[in-house]
Design a protein around this motif. Structure first.
Motif, PDB file in Angstrom:
ATOM      1  N   PHE A  76     -36.065 101.314   3.017  1.00  0.00           N
ATOM      2  CA  PHE A  76     -36.182  99.912   3.393  1.00  0.00           C
ATOM      3  C   PHE A  76     -37.091  99.155   2.422  1.00  0.00           C
ATOM      4  O   PHE A  76     -36.875  97.968   2.159  1.00  0.00           O
ATOM      5  N   ALA A  77     -38.108  99.837   1.908  1.00  0.00           N
ATOM      6  CA  ALA A  77     -38.998  99.197   0.951  1.00  0.00           C
ATOM      7  C   ALA A  77     -38.250  98.816  -0.321  1.00  0.00           C
ATOM      8  O   ALA A  77     -38.403  97.708  -0.844  1.00  0.00           O
ATOM      9  N   VAL A  78     -37.443  99.738  -0.820  1.00  0.00           N
ATOM     10  CA  VAL A  78     -36.640  99.451  -2.019  1.00  0.00           C
ATOM     11  C   VAL A  78     -35.643  98.333  -1.731  1.00  0.00           C
ATOM     12  O   VAL A  78     -35.459  97.414  -2.540  1.00  0.00           O
ATOM     13  N   GLN A  79     -35.014  98.404  -0.584  1.00  0.00           N
ATOM     14  CA  GLN A  79     -34.070  97.363  -0.178  1.00  0.00           C
ATOM     15  C   GLN A  79     -34.759  95.997  -0.151  1.00  0.00           C
ATOM     16  O   GLN A  79     -34.204  94.991  -0.624  1.00  0.00           O
ATOM     17  N   ALA A  80     -35.966  95.958   0.382  1.00  0.00           N
ATOM     18  CA  ALA A  80     -36.711  94.704   0.462  1.00  0.00           C
ATOM     19  C   ALA A  80     -37.089  94.185  -0.923  1.00  0.00           C
ATOM     20  O   ALA A  80     -37.007  92.979  -1.190  1.00  0.00           O
ATOM     21  N   ALA A  81     -37.499  95.098  -1.808  1.00  0.00           N
ATOM     22  CA  ALA A  81     -37.866  94.683  -3.163  1.00  0.00           C
ATOM     23  C   ALA A  81     -36.676  94.094  -3.907  1.00  0.00           C
ATOM     24  O   ALA A  81     -36.829  93.181  -4.731  1.00  0.00           O
ATOM     25  N   LEU A  82     -35.494  94.611  -3.620  1.00  0.00           N
ATOM     26  CA  LEU A  82     -34.281  94.119  -4.278  1.00  0.00           C
ATOM     27  C   LEU A  82     -33.781  92.810  -3.672  1.00  0.00           C
ATOM     28  O   LEU A  82     -33.330  91.919  -4.397  1.00  0.00           O
ATOM     29  N   GLN A  83     -33.878  92.684  -2.363  1.00  0.00           N
ATOM     30  CA  GLN A  83     -33.264  91.543  -1.688  1.00  0.00           C
ATOM     31  C   GLN A  83     -34.228  90.411  -1.367  1.00  0.00           C
ATOM     32  O   GLN A  83     -33.783  89.284  -1.094  1.00  0.00           O
ATOM     33  N   LYS A  84     -35.527  90.694  -1.372  1.00  0.00           N
ATOM     34  CA  LYS A  84     -36.519  89.652  -1.076  1.00  0.00           C
ATOM     35  C   LYS A  84     -37.577  89.608  -2.178  1.00  0.00           C
ATOM     36  O   LYS A  84     -38.774  89.721  -1.931  1.00  0.00           O
ATOM     37  N   LYS A  85     -37.095  89.413  -3.391  1.00  0.00           N
ATOM     38  CA  LYS A  85     -37.986  89.439  -4.558  1.00  0.00           C
ATOM     39  C   LYS A  85     -39.059  88.361  -4.482  1.00  0.00           C
ATOM     40  O   LYS A  85     -40.149  88.522  -5.034  1.00  0.00           O
ATOM     41  N   ASP A  86     -38.739  87.248  -3.842  1.00  0.00           N
ATOM     42  CA  ASP A  86     -39.695  86.147  -3.764  1.00  0.00           C
ATOM     43  C   ASP A  86     -40.859  86.454  -2.830  1.00  0.00           C
ATOM     44  O   ASP A  86     -41.947  85.880  -2.977  1.00  0.00           O
ATOM     45  N   LEU A  87     -40.650  87.372  -1.897  1.00  0.00           N
ATOM     46  CA  LEU A  87     -41.691  87.696  -0.915  1.00  0.00           C
ATOM     47  C   LEU A  87     -42.364  89.038  -1.181  1.00  0.00           C
ATOM     48  O   LEU A  87     -43.571  89.163  -0.987  1.00  0.00           O
ATOM     49  N   VAL A  88     -41.603  90.026  -1.603  1.00  0.00           N
ATOM     50  CA  VAL A  88     -42.162  91.370  -1.834  1.00  0.00           C
ATOM     51  C   VAL A  88     -42.752  91.422  -3.240  1.00  0.00           C
ATOM     52  O   VAL A  88     -42.027  91.449  -4.235  1.00  0.00           O
ATOM     53  N   LYS A  89     -44.063  91.446  -3.318  1.00  0.00           N
ATOM     54  CA  LYS A  89     -44.761  91.370  -4.598  1.00  0.00           C
ATOM     55  C   LYS A  89     -45.156  92.735  -5.142  1.00  0.00           C
ATOM     56  O   LYS A  89     -45.639  92.832  -6.278  1.00  0.00           O
ATOM     57  N   GLY A  90     -44.966  93.777  -4.361  1.00  0.00           N
ATOM     58  CA  GLY A  90     -45.300  95.111  -4.832  1.00  0.00           C
ATOM     59  C   GLY A  90     -44.919  96.148  -3.797  1.00  0.00           C
ATOM     60  O   GLY A  90     -44.691  95.825  -2.623  1.00  0.00           O
ATOM     61  N   LEU A  91     -44.828  97.405  -4.233  1.00  0.00           N
ATOM     62  CA  LEU A  91     -44.467  98.514  -3.361  1.00  0.00           C
ATOM     63  C   LEU A  91     -45.458  99.655  -3.509  1.00  0.00           C
ATOM     64  O   LEU A  91     -45.902  99.954  -4.628  1.00  0.00           O
ATOM     65  N   VAL A  92     -45.758 100.298  -2.408  1.00  0.00           N
ATOM     66  CA  VAL A  92     -46.447 101.588  -2.415  1.00  0.00           C
ATOM     67  C   VAL A  92     -45.503 102.563  -1.732  1.00  0.00           C
ATOM     68  O   VAL A  92     -45.239 102.448  -0.529  1.00  0.00           O
ATOM     69  N   LEU A  93     -44.965 103.492  -2.492  1.00  0.00           N
ATOM     70  CA  LEU A  93     -44.027 104.473  -1.956  1.00  0.00           C
ATOM     71  C   LEU A  93     -44.739 105.819  -1.837  1.00  0.00           C
ATOM     72  O   LEU A  93     -45.244 106.353  -2.829  1.00  0.00           O
ATOM     73  N   ILE A  94     -44.766 106.343  -0.624  1.00  0.00           N
ATOM     74  CA  ILE A  94     -45.490 107.569  -0.329  1.00  0.00           C
ATOM     75  C   ILE A  94     -44.493 108.652   0.076  1.00  0.00           C
ATOM     76  O   ILE A  94     -43.785 108.515   1.079  1.00  0.00           O
ATOM     77  N   ALA A  95     -44.405 109.704  -0.725  1.00  0.00           N
ATOM     78  CA  ALA A  95     -43.548 110.859  -0.403  1.00  0.00           C
ATOM     79  C   ALA A  95     -42.129 110.435  -0.042  1.00  0.00           C
ATOM     80  O   ALA A  95     -41.542 110.918   0.915  1.00  0.00           O
ATOM     81  N   THR A  96     -41.568 109.517  -0.823  1.00  0.00           N
ATOM     82  CA  THR A  96     -40.229 109.008  -0.533  1.00  0.00           C
ATOM     83  C   THR A  96     -39.205 110.144  -0.529  1.00  0.00           C
ATOM     84  O   THR A  96     -39.165 110.966  -1.435  1.00  0.00           O
ATOM     85  N   SER A  97     -38.371 110.155   0.520  1.00  0.00           N
ATOM     86  CA  SER A  97     -37.404 111.253   0.657  1.00  0.00           C
ATOM     87  C   SER A  97     -35.993 110.748   0.912  1.00  0.00           C
ATOM     88  O   SER A  97     -35.144 111.475   1.415  1.00  0.00           O
ATOM     89  N   GLY A  98     -35.733 109.496   0.569  1.00  0.00           N
ATOM     90  CA  GLY A  98     -34.403 108.942   0.761  1.00  0.00           C
ATOM     91  C   GLY A  98     -34.149 107.797  -0.191  1.00  0.00           C
ATOM     92  O   GLY A  98     -35.059 107.318  -0.869  1.00  0.00           O
ATOM     93  N   GLY A  99     -32.893 107.393  -0.256  1.00  0.00           N
ATOM     94  CA  GLY A  99     -32.535 106.275  -1.109  1.00  0.00           C
ATOM     95  C   GLY A  99     -32.080 106.651  -2.494  1.00  0.00           C
ATOM     96  O   GLY A  99     -31.668 105.792  -3.274  1.00  0.00           O
ATOM     97  N   ILE A 100     -32.163 107.943  -2.823  1.00  0.00           N
ATOM     98  CA  ILE A 100     -31.657 108.447  -4.092  1.00  0.00           C
ATOM     99  C   ILE A 100     -30.952 109.776  -3.835  1.00  0.00           C
ATOM    100  O   ILE A 100     -31.081 110.358  -2.756  1.00  0.00           O
ATOM    101  N   ASP A 101     -30.236 110.252  -4.828  1.00  0.00           N
ATOM    102  CA  ASP A 101     -29.584 111.561  -4.725  1.00  0.00           C
ATOM    103  C   ASP A 101     -30.631 112.644  -4.970  1.00  0.00           C
ATOM    104  O   ASP A 101     -31.127 112.810  -6.090  1.00  0.00           O
ATOM    105  N   LEU A 102     -30.970 113.376  -3.922  1.00  0.00           N
ATOM    106  CA  LEU A 102     -32.019 114.398  -4.022  1.00  0.00           C
ATOM    107  C   LEU A 102     -31.480 115.783  -4.368  1.00  0.00           C
ATOM    108  O   LEU A 102     -32.259 116.718  -4.530  1.00  0.00           O
ATOM    109  N   SER A 103     -30.169 115.908  -4.500  1.00  0.00           N
ATOM    110  CA  SER A 103     -29.586 117.233  -4.738  1.00  0.00           C
ATOM    111  C   SER A 103     -30.107 117.918  -5.999  1.00  0.00           C
ATOM    112  O   SER A 103     -30.250 119.148  -6.007  1.00  0.00           O
TER     113      SER A 103
END
Length: 205
Positions: A76-103
């Motif tokens: 959801f954080a990545v989604q927000a950074a992509l879709q709400k660029k005017d509001l989301v000014k930065g991200l802190v991603l902690i132990a992210t385990s989804g949103g990419i191909d982890l295989s």
């Protein structure tokens, strides 16, 4: 930019963030988003699958902020950074385990244990196959990546991969940290988040 939004992992635990928030500067306002039907949060008529949950989370972001996300909340954080660029000014991603191909990373499959533990939770996180890999390089906001070096669910290699994908990111590795280190190595996690916030403030001046 004094507003912090916290996104839980697949457990939906909003209490997970309380120890970290307690150590962050008091001048920051905080908002912890609860996921409907997770961790005793009530149902919401507009939330019925993973996509609608994502829309629900996005709708909660209504002012300039930094988004701090644990594990699957990183989707959801990545989604927000992509879709709400005017509001989301930065991200802190902690132990992210989804949103990419982890295989390619030989991660431990957490899904069976999750479903056994959280019997009353919807299976939306378990079933989702969303992949933002091809869009990560579109994120221009500063990103802090925090990883534990003893995390079988999201190994350090995932953090290194994400650092390569984002244009403006830094990676810090917590020695001995497992998947829930943000609620255990609280002082170290808080210090890195505070350093990140201070850097953002200096760039605004």
């Amino acid at each position: 930019m004094k507003h912090l939004i916290f996104l839980p992992g697949a457990s939906g635990s909003t209490a997970f963030w309380e120890p970290l928030i307690a150590q962050l500067p008091a001048e920051y306002t905080t908002q912890v988003i609860a996921y409907p039907e997770f961790d005793h949060a009530p149902k919401h008529p507009d939330v019925y699958d993973f996509a609608s949950l994502g829309n629900y989370v996005l709708a909660k972001i209504q002012q300039e902020c930094i988004v701090i996300a644990q594990s699957m909340g990183g989707i959801f954080a990545v989604q927000a950074a992509l879709q709400k660029k005017d509001l989301v000014k930065g991200l802190v991603l902690i132990a992210t385990s989804g949103g990419i191909d982890l295989s390619p990373f030989h991660v431990q499959d957490w899904r069976n244990a999750y479903q056994s533990t959280f019997l009353q939770h919807p299976n939306w996180f378990v079933k989702t196959q969303v992949d933002y890999s091809l869009q990560l390089n579109q994120i221009q906001q500063p990103v802090l990546l925090l990883w534990g070096d003893c995390d079988p669910i999201s190994p350090v290699a995932v953090g290194h991969y994400l650092k390569q994908q984002f244009h403006n990111s830094s990676l810090h590795i917590v020695q001995g940290g497992d998947h829930l280190f943000a609620a255990k190595a609280i002082s170290e996690t808080a210090e890195k988040v505070k350093d990140y916030l201070m850097c953002l403030e200096q760039k605004e001046v």
